[in-house]
Design a protein around this motif. Sequence first.
Motif, PDB file in Angstrom:
ATOM      1  N   TYR A   1      -1.009   1.224  -5.184  1.00 20.69           N
ATOM      2  CA  TYR A   1      -0.208   0.081  -4.746  1.00 20.69           C
ATOM      3  C   TYR A   1       1.126   0.095  -5.492  1.00 20.69           C
ATOM      4  CZ  TYR A   1      -4.535  -1.642  -2.708  1.00 20.69           C
ATOM      5  OH  TYR A   1      -5.691  -1.759  -1.976  1.00 20.69           O
ATOM      6  N   TYR A   2       2.189  -0.217  -4.745  1.00 19.58           N
ATOM      7  CA  TYR A   2       3.539  -0.199  -5.308  1.00 19.58           C
ATOM      8  C   TYR A   2       4.135  -1.600  -5.257  1.00 19.58           C
ATOM      9  CZ  TYR A   2       3.262   4.882  -5.038  1.00 19.58           C
ATOM     10  OH  TYR A   2       2.877   6.187  -5.207  1.00 19.58           O
ATOM     11  N   ALA A   3       4.933  -1.932  -6.283  1.00 17.77           N
ATOM     12  CA  ALA A   3       5.564  -3.247  -6.368  1.00 17.77           C
ATOM     13  C   ALA A   3       6.952  -3.207  -5.737  1.00 17.77           C
ATOM     14  CB  ALA A   3       5.675  -3.685  -7.827  1.00 17.77           C
ATOM     15  N   ASP A   4       7.381  -4.391  -5.271  1.00 19.59           N
ATOM     16  CA  ASP A   4       8.701  -4.448  -4.639  1.00 19.59           C
ATOM     17  C   ASP A   4       9.821  -4.067  -5.611  1.00 19.59           C
ATOM     18  OD1 ASP A   4       8.350  -6.692  -6.194  1.00 19.59           O
ATOM     19  OD2 ASP A   4       9.113  -8.110  -4.704  1.00 19.59           O
ATOM     20  N   ARG A   5       9.616  -4.284  -6.926  1.00 24.62           N
ATOM     21  CA  ARG A   5      10.640  -3.913  -7.899  1.00 24.62           C
ATOM     22  C   ARG A   5      10.826  -2.400  -7.995  1.00 24.62           C
ATOM     23  NH1 ARG A   5       8.658  -2.011 -12.594  1.00 24.62           N
ATOM     24  NH2 ARG A   5       6.424  -2.274 -12.997  1.00 24.62           N
ATOM     25  N   GLN A   6       9.901  -1.610  -7.414  1.00 29.33           N
ATOM     26  CA  GLN A   6      10.013  -0.152  -7.437  1.00 29.33           C
ATOM     27  C   GLN A   6      10.808   0.397  -6.255  1.00 29.33           C
ATOM     28  OE1 GLN A   6       5.542   0.437  -7.924  1.00 29.33           O
ATOM     29  NE2 GLN A   6       6.316   1.981  -9.375  1.00 29.33           N
ATOM     30  N   LEU A   7      11.210  -0.502  -5.345  1.00 30.62           N
ATOM     31  CA  LEU A   7      11.944  -0.036  -4.166  1.00 30.62           C
ATOM     32  C   LEU A   7      13.275   0.613  -4.549  1.00 30.62           C
ATOM     33  CD1 LEU A   7      11.293  -2.935  -1.635  1.00 30.62           C
ATOM     34  CD2 LEU A   7      10.522  -0.568  -1.429  1.00 30.62           C
TER      35      LEU A   7
ATOM     36  N   THR B   1       0.862  -1.189   0.000  1.00 30.47           N
ATOM     37  CA  THR B   1       0.000   0.000   0.000  1.00 30.47           C
ATOM     38  C   THR B   1       0.895   1.235   0.000  1.00 30.47           C
ATOM     39  OG1 THR B   1      -0.084   0.195   2.407  1.00 30.47           O
ATOM     40  CG2 THR B   1      -1.721  -1.248   1.351  1.00 30.47           C
ATOM     41  N   ILE B   2       0.309   2.369  -0.277  1.00 37.19           N
ATOM     42  CA  ILE B   2       1.106   3.593  -0.308  1.00 37.19           C
ATOM     43  C   ILE B   2       1.705   3.895   1.066  1.00 37.19           C
ATOM     44  CG2 ILE B   2      -0.873   5.113   0.119  1.00 37.19           C
ATOM     45  CD1 ILE B   2       0.437   7.145  -1.792  1.00 37.19           C
TER      46      ILE B   2
ATOM     47  N   ALA C   1       5.683   4.057   1.693  1.00 37.10           N
ATOM     48  CA  ALA C   1       6.243   5.284   2.256  1.00 37.10           C
ATOM     49  C   ALA C   1       7.085   4.978   3.483  1.00 37.10           C
ATOM     50  CB  ALA C   1       5.128   6.256   2.610  1.00 37.10           C
ATOM     51  N   ALA C   2       6.623   4.043   4.329  1.00 35.04           N
ATOM     52  CA  ALA C   2       7.361   3.703   5.541  1.00 35.04           C
ATOM     53  C   ALA C   2       8.697   3.055   5.200  1.00 35.04           C
ATOM     54  CB  ALA C   2       6.523   2.766   6.412  1.00 35.04           C
ATOM     55  N   ILE C   3       8.711   2.199   4.174  1.00 39.76           N
ATOM     56  CA  ILE C   3       9.953   1.538   3.778  1.00 39.76           C
ATOM     57  C   ILE C   3      10.979   2.561   3.300  1.00 39.76           C
ATOM     58  CG2 ILE C   3      10.983  -0.029   2.095  1.00 39.76           C
ATOM     59  CD1 ILE C   3       8.342  -1.611   2.167  1.00 39.76           C
ATOM     60  N   GLY C   4      10.521   3.525   2.507  1.00 36.35           N
ATOM     61  CA  GLY C   4      11.421   4.543   1.969  1.00 36.35           C
ATOM     62  C   GLY C   4      11.663   5.706   2.897  1.00 36.35           C
ATOM     63  N   ARG C   5      10.985   5.698   4.055  1.00 41.86           N
ATOM     64  CA  ARG C   5      11.102   6.786   5.030  1.00 41.86           C
ATOM     65  C   ARG C   5      10.774   8.142   4.391  1.00 41.86           C
ATOM     66  NH1 ARG C   5      16.226   5.244   9.000  1.00 41.86           N
ATOM     67  NH2 ARG C   5      15.460   3.169   9.542  1.00 41.86           N
ATOM     68  N   VAL C   6       9.707   8.142   3.617  1.00 38.47           N
ATOM     69  CA  VAL C   6       9.172   9.377   3.055  1.00 38.47           C
ATOM     70  C   VAL C   6       7.715   9.461   3.466  1.00 38.47           C
ATOM     71  CG1 VAL C   6      10.749   9.341   1.097  1.00 38.47           C
ATOM     72  CG2 VAL C   6       8.502   8.289   0.863  1.00 38.47           C
ATOM     73  N   SER C   7       7.120  10.615   3.241  1.00 42.43           N
ATOM     74  CA  SER C   7       5.716  10.785   3.582  1.00 42.43           C
ATOM     75  C   SER C   7       4.820  10.301   2.437  1.00 42.43           C
ATOM     76  CB  SER C   7       5.413  12.251   3.887  1.00 42.43           C
ATOM     77  OG  SER C   7       5.547  13.026   2.706  1.00 42.43           O
ATOM     78  N   VAL C   8       3.604   9.962   2.785  1.00 43.90           N
ATOM     79  CA  VAL C   8       2.617   9.600   1.763  1.00 43.90           C
ATOM     80  C   VAL C   8       2.404  10.770   0.820  1.00 43.90           C
ATOM     81  CG1 VAL C   8       0.166   9.060   1.413  1.00 43.90           C
ATOM     82  CG2 VAL C   8       1.481   7.853   3.187  1.00 43.90           C
TER      83      VAL C   8
END
Length: 277
Positions: free
Chosen positions: A44-50, A7-8, A12-19
């Motif tokens: 929704y974001y895919a793991d390949r976009q990390l 989810t967004i 966001a939490a994984i990248g440490r950015v805000s929604v």
Amino acid sequence: MVSIMYTIGEFAAIGRVSVRMLRHYDAIGILPPEHVDERTGYRYYADRQLGALLRIVELRDLGCGLDEIGAVLAASDQQTALRDALVRRRVELEAGLAADTERLDRIDERLRAMEGAGTMSISVDYRPMDAVTVYAVEGRAPGMGPENVTPVVDQILPGLIRAIEASGGALNEPGVFWYEAVPDSEELAVHVSFTADADPREADGYEVVELPPIGTAAVLTHYGDMPSIGRSWMALMEQIVADGYRISGPTREIYVEAGSEDQSTWVTDLVAPVEKV
């Protein structure tokens, strides 16, 4: 291989950015979600976009602009594009460090002067100046100060030199620069010129301009390079006010000696038309 979807909020939490920032990256097209639910509008974001997200975070932390980051992400050869972006950012940071160092030197000098340990010797001459005819070109700077004016001068001066030489004219010293505020704008008109020939010749690439005489000009001679000229201008302005004058027209810089690549040897007259208050 099936992608893991986030989810967004999770992404966001994984990248440490805000929604909010993820929505902004989507809006400007540098990181759109993998999937948007047509019914709910959820992103929704895919793991390949990390990898792309972490690259955005890294480059933003280094001070790169979003346009440049978008160009890196869109490049067919991302490693080369990334290297080029980092090299450009390094150059920008080095320039910023040099500018900050110069500002620190100015602050230290000012503090020493306030403490009586190092006052600047000021000698302002008030005198009339004759009219002078010049070959001139104009550019626009976003504001006053060497950091704004110097890049404009560097851009337009070579073209002026080529135009004068192509016309058969001479690069007569002294060079004269003058500055005027652009009406209804924060920009500054930067005029760069050389003294015209005895019989001025019209040509493409410059204008023949007659600078008017000045009844009373406040003149301070600056010795040294262009990055330090701001201090001399400030000293001139402060002395003009202290002597009971006010500025009454565009200021000029007359490059009395500026032929050497070593700017520490340059001599520049700073000129301000003035009248008594």
